[in-house]
Design an enzyme around this catalytic site. Structure first.
Site, short mmCIF file in Angstrom:
data_model
loop_
_atom_site.label_atom_id
_atom_site.label_comp_id
_atom_site.label_asym_id
_atom_site.label_seq_id
_atom_site.Cartn_x
_atom_site.Cartn_y
_atom_site.Cartn_z
CE1 TYR A 95 14.89 -23.06 25.53
CE2 TYR A 95 16.76 -22.36 24.20
CZ TYR A 95 15.85 -23.34 24.58
OH TYR A 95 15.90 -24.57 24.02
CD GLU A 106 13.64 -24.70 29.78
OE1 GLU A 106 13.99 -24.70 30.97
OE2 GLU A 106 14.12 -25.47 28.93
CG ASP A 114 -7.49 -33.17 18.35
OD1 ASP A 114 -7.44 -32.00 17.90
OD2 ASP A 114 -6.63 -34.03 18.12
CB THR A 136 -3.37 -27.51 14.96
OG1 THR A 136 -4.59 -27.52 14.20
CG2 THR A 136 -2.86 -28.93 15.12
CE LYS A 158 -4.11 -29.74 11.35
NZ LYS A 158 -4.37 -31.07 11.96
NE ARG A 185 2.32 -26.64 10.43
CZ ARG A 185 2.23 -27.46 9.38
NH1 ARG A 185 2.11 -26.98 8.17
NH2 ARG A 185 2.23 -28.76 9.56
#
Ligand SMILES: *Cc1c(COP(=O)(O)O)cnc(C)c1O
Length: 418
Positions: free
Chosen positions: A55, A57, A201, A227, A230, A236
Site C-alpha cells: 500500500y 497512498e 484523451d 490509458t 492500447k 492496464r
C-alpha cells in the site's frame, strides 16, 4: 504459463487452465480490436510481482504508509519517463484505468451541474466524455459534438459554434472510434476563446504519439489523459499529463479525491512500457501500425467495403457494412469463428441500434506487435471479404472453418511476444 507445475496450476487448476486457454487463443487468432495489444514479456513480468502486496497512498516522498523505500523510486521512474517521453511538465501515473483518469479530471475542474463538451459516443467519442448513461453525463451538463454526415470527419466550425453557444468549462477531444488525425491546435484555439480547459484523451493513440506517428497534444491541451494498455503497449492502467499550472489540482483529484492506494505492480509495468516506448524500435513500431492500417484500409476498399471517412490516418478503421447487407454483430461473430477478432460498433448516423449496429471497428496495433506487414493485411482483408460475402449469401458455416485454418497458419509465423 506453459509450465504445468506452476503455483497457480497447483493451487487452482481451473483458473490455470482458463489462463492457458486464453493465452493460446491470443496466439491463434488475428486480433483486430483497435484498443487491444500484446505487452512485452518484461511488462508482463513487472505486473506479476510482489509490488501488488504494498500500500502506498500518497505520492513519492509524501506517503501515508511506511516501507516506501523501493516503491517511491519505481513511481518516480514512471513519472520521469512519462514526462520525458511526451515532453509534458507533469505526470500522474496512478489512475486505475482510463475511465477513472477522466473522472479525476472532472473532479479537478468541474462542479456537478457545470458544462462539459465532448464527442458523442455513437460518433466516436468515449462514454466518459459526457455520454448520457455515464456518470459524466448525469452529474454534469453535457453538450456533444459529432462528425459531418458528408465527410465522416469532425468539423471544427461546428465544434466552435457549439462551444460559443454553450460555453463549457471543460472540452474533451479524442475518442474511441476516430480514424483520422485529431486537430489539437484547432481545439486549443476554441478552448482559449471561451476560457475552457482542454483535455486531450489520447487513450487510443498514445503509442502513435510517443512514436512520432501522430501529432502530439502537448503545447495545445491543458490536460492529457491516456490509458497505458492500447497502442502504448503497457499494462492496464492510465496516466494524466498536464502543465505545471494544473499539476496540484490533478494530483489532488486522483488522490485523495477519487482513489485510494495506487496499484504499484501496474506502476512498475507502466514504467517498463514507457522505457520501451522511448526506443527507436518503438518508433518503427508506431509507424508500422499506421502503414498496416493504411494497407488494410486500401485492401478493404478495393473489395467494396465502405469505410467511415473513406480511410484512416492512424491505427483504426471503421467499416460501415450496410452496403454488404450484413450487420456489425453478425459479421463480428462470423469473423470470430474464422479466427479474426473484431468488435461491432455504431457508425456515425447509424440507423441501427447500438447492440446490433451497422459497423465493425478494427485496427492494427496487435498484428503489428506480432510483426505482420502490409502484405499480410491484404490477406486479412481477403479473408474478411470471404467471410462477410458468405454471411450475406447464407453459406458462412462452409467458409469459416477454411478461413480459420489459413488464419492459424499465418499466426504460427508471427507469434506474440513471449
Ligand atoms: C479506452 C478508452 C478510455 C477508457 O479506458 P478504460 O481503461 O477502459 O477505462 C477512455 N477514453 C478513451 C478515448 C478510450 O479509448
Amino acid at each position: 504459463m506453459n509450465n504445468a507445475n506452476t503455483a497457480l496450476q497447483q493451487a487452482d487448476p481451473d483458473i490455470a487452465e482458463l489462463v492457458r486457454a486464453e493465452e493460446r487463443r491470443q496466439d491463434e487468432v488475428i486480433r483486430l480490436i483497435p484498443s487491444e495489444n500484446y505487452v512485452s514479456a518484461a511488462v508482463l513480468e513487472a505486473t506479476g510481482t510482489v509490488l501488488t502486496n504494498k500500500y502506498s497512498e500518497g505520492y513519492p516522498g509524501k506517503r501515508y504508509y511506511e516501507g516506501q523505500q523501493f516503491i517511491d523510486p519505481i513511481e518516480q521512474l514512471a513519472i520521469n519517463r512519462a514526462t520525458g517521453l511526451f515532453g509534458a511538465d507533469h505526470a500522474n501515473v496512478q489512475p486505475y484505468s482510463g475511465s477513472p483518469a477522466n473522472l479525476a479530471v472532472y473532479l479537478a475542474f468541474l462542479r456537478p451541474g457545470e458544462t462539459v463538451m465532448g464527442m458523442s459516443l455513437p460518433m466516436g467519442g468515449h462514454l466518459t466524455h459526457g455520454w448520457a448513461v455515464s456518470a459524466t453525463g448525469t452529474w454534469f451538463k453535457s453538450v456533444q459534438y459529432g462528425v459531418r454526415r458528408d465527410t465522416g470527419r469532425l468539423d471544427m466550425d461546428q465544434v466552435r459554434d457549439l462551444a460559443l453557444a454553450e460555453r463549457p468549462k471543460l472540452i474533451f477531444c479524442g475518442g474511441t472510434a476516430i480514424p483520422r488525425t485529431i486537430d489539437f491546435a484547432g481545439f486549443a484555439q476554441v478552448a482559449r476563446e471561451i476560457d475552457a480547459v482542454l483535455v486531450a484523451d489520447i487513450a487510443h493513440i498514445a503509442g502513435l504519439i510517443a512514436g512520432g506517428a501522430h501529432p502530439s497534444p502537448v503545447g495545445h491541451a491543458d490536460v492529457i489523459t491516456t490509458t497505458t494498455h492500447k497502442t502504448l503497449r503497457g499494462p492496464r492502467g492510465a496516466m494524466i499529463l498536464c502543465t505545471q499550472q494544473h499539476a496540484k489540482a490533478i494530483d489532488k483529484a486522483v488522490f485523495p479525491g477519487l482513489q485510494g492506494g495506487p496499484h504499484n505492480h501496474t506502476t512498475a509495468g507502466i514504467a517498463v512500457a514507457l522505457k520501451e516506448a522511448a526506443t527507436p524500435e518503438f518508433r518503427t513500431y508506431a509507424h508500422n501500425v499506421v502503414a498496416n492500417a493504411r494497407a488494410l484500409a486500401e485492401s478493404l476498399t478495393e473489395r467494396g467495403f465502405e469505410l467511415v471517412s473513406g480511410g484512416t490516418d492512424n491505427h483504426l478503421i471503421l467499416i460501415d457494412l450496410a452496403s454488404k447487407n450484413v450487420t456489425g454483430k453478425a459479421a463480428a461473430k462470423a469473423l470470430d469463428a474464422a479466427g479474426i477478432e473484431t468488435n461491432y460498433n455504431t457508425v456515425p448516423f447509424d440507423p441501427r441500434k447500438p447492440f446490433d449496429p451497422s459497423g465493425l471497428r478494427i485496427g492494427t496495433p496487435s498484428v503489428t506487435t506480432r510483426g505482420m506487414a502490409p502484405e499480410h493485411m491484404a490477406q486479412v482483408a481477403g479473408w474478411m471479404d470471404e467471410v462477410v460475402t458468405a454471411l450475406a449469401k447464407g453459406n458462412v458455416d462452409d467458409v469459416t472453418p477454411v478461413v480459420r485454418q489459413q488464419v492459424v497458419a499465418l499466426t504460427r509465423a508471427f507469434r506474440p511476444p513471449a
